[in-house]
Design an enzyme around this catalytic site. Structure first.
Site, mmCIF file in Angstrom:
data_model
loop_
_atom_site.group_PDB
_atom_site.id
_atom_site.type_symbol
_atom_site.label_atom_id
_atom_site.label_comp_id
_atom_site.label_asym_id
_atom_site.label_seq_id
_atom_site.Cartn_x
_atom_site.Cartn_y
_atom_site.Cartn_z
ATOM 1 N N TYR A 25 0.842 -1.199 0.000
ATOM 2 C CA TYR A 25 0.000 0.000 0.000
ATOM 3 C C TYR A 25 0.881 1.254 0.000
ATOM 4 O O TYR A 25 0.666 2.178 -0.794
ATOM 5 C CB TYR A 25 -0.940 -0.018 1.213
ATOM 6 C CG TYR A 25 -1.740 1.247 1.379
ATOM 7 C CD1 TYR A 25 -2.808 1.530 0.542
ATOM 8 C CD2 TYR A 25 -1.434 2.167 2.373
ATOM 9 C CE1 TYR A 25 -3.549 2.686 0.677
ATOM 10 C CE2 TYR A 25 -2.163 3.327 2.530
ATOM 11 C CZ TYR A 25 -3.218 3.587 1.679
ATOM 12 O OH TYR A 25 -3.938 4.746 1.815
ATOM 13 N N GLU A 47 -11.835 5.652 4.463
ATOM 14 C CA GLU A 47 -11.251 6.525 5.489
ATOM 15 C C GLU A 47 -12.273 6.774 6.593
ATOM 16 O O GLU A 47 -11.919 6.833 7.774
ATOM 17 C CB GLU A 47 -10.754 7.841 4.899
ATOM 18 C CG GLU A 47 -9.547 7.719 3.995
ATOM 19 C CD GLU A 47 -8.258 7.324 4.689
ATOM 20 O OE1 GLU A 47 -8.195 7.312 5.944
ATOM 21 O OE2 GLU A 47 -7.291 7.017 3.975
ATOM 22 N N TRP A 55 -5.508 1.691 10.115
ATOM 23 C CA TRP A 55 -5.700 1.592 8.672
ATOM 24 C C TRP A 55 -5.448 0.169 8.168
ATOM 25 O O TRP A 55 -6.123 -0.301 7.248
ATOM 26 C CB TRP A 55 -4.818 2.601 7.941
ATOM 27 C CG TRP A 55 -4.994 2.546 6.462
ATOM 28 C CD1 TRP A 55 -4.074 2.173 5.527
ATOM 29 C CD2 TRP A 55 -6.185 2.851 5.710
ATOM 30 N NE1 TRP A 55 -4.611 2.217 4.268
ATOM 31 C CE2 TRP A 55 -5.920 2.639 4.353
ATOM 32 C CE3 TRP A 55 -7.464 3.271 6.074
ATOM 33 C CZ2 TRP A 55 -6.864 2.828 3.350
ATOM 34 C CZ3 TRP A 55 -8.417 3.462 5.065
ATOM 35 C CH2 TRP A 55 -8.108 3.248 3.722
#
Length: 184
Positions: A25, A47, A55
């Site tokens: 990522y 988000e 995350w």
């Protein structure tokens, strides 16, 4: 925040650690400019789901989110009703938070109401210049505060200044790779 040299010899922003999913990522998405409106909507929603969580949790569930939310196609998600909310609340592959699920549906409807594309709207809040950090990252900026305010004015939800700054980082509106990161 510090830099970290991985087992592959590549120096990266330290936040991604050694988890292969997080490293991929970091290397291929975070800070790279994204303009596809569907992917922008997806990132905005993810988000929002991340709020209060790590995350990496969202990354690990991203494919399940994509499947559960019909690829985040706003025109499909905007048509969801209470039966869909119940279906999603029963899906153990995603974060089962009623408010965040309802926000995703609401935000799809708001995207469809925009007079310009989501890409054009969010691009208005890209800073003219952005100094790459050498230490800690900001939680929000004047631009993320302004973007959050505008989105809320348009009826979007789960789009606070901190969430919008994380969104801006993830879609490349700002590049917060640390000085010395090989992905700068």
């Amino acid at each position: 925040m510090d830099l970290r040299t991985g087992s592959d010899g590549v120096t990266r922003c330290g936040w991604c650690g050694d988890d292969p999913l997080y490293v991929r990522y970091h290397d291929t998405e975070w800070g790279h400019r994204l303009t596809d409106p569907v992917r922008l909507y997806e990132k905005m929603c993810l988000e929002g789901f991340q709020s209060g969580l790590a995350w990496i949790t969202i990354l690990r569930k991203r494919e399940a989110f994509r499947s559960a939310f019909d690829g985040f196609a706003p025109e499909v998600v905007a048509g969801y009703g209470e039966a869909d909310v119940q279906r999603l609340l029963g899906n153990a592959g995603i974060v089962r938070h009623r408010g965040k699920i309802e926000s995703t549906i609401n935000n799809a409807r708001r995207v469809l109401e925009l007079e310009v594309g989501l890409d054009e709207l969010v691009d208005r809040y890209r800073p003219e210049s952005h100094q790459r950090p050498t230490g800690t990252l900001a939680a929000s900026t004047p631009e993320s505060v302004a973007l959050a305010r505008e989105l809320k004015r348009r009826g979007f939800s789960f789009v606070g200044p901190t969430t919008m700054y994380a969104f801006m980082q993830s879609v490349g509106l700002v590049n917060d790779h640390l000085v010395g990161c090989e992905r700068v």
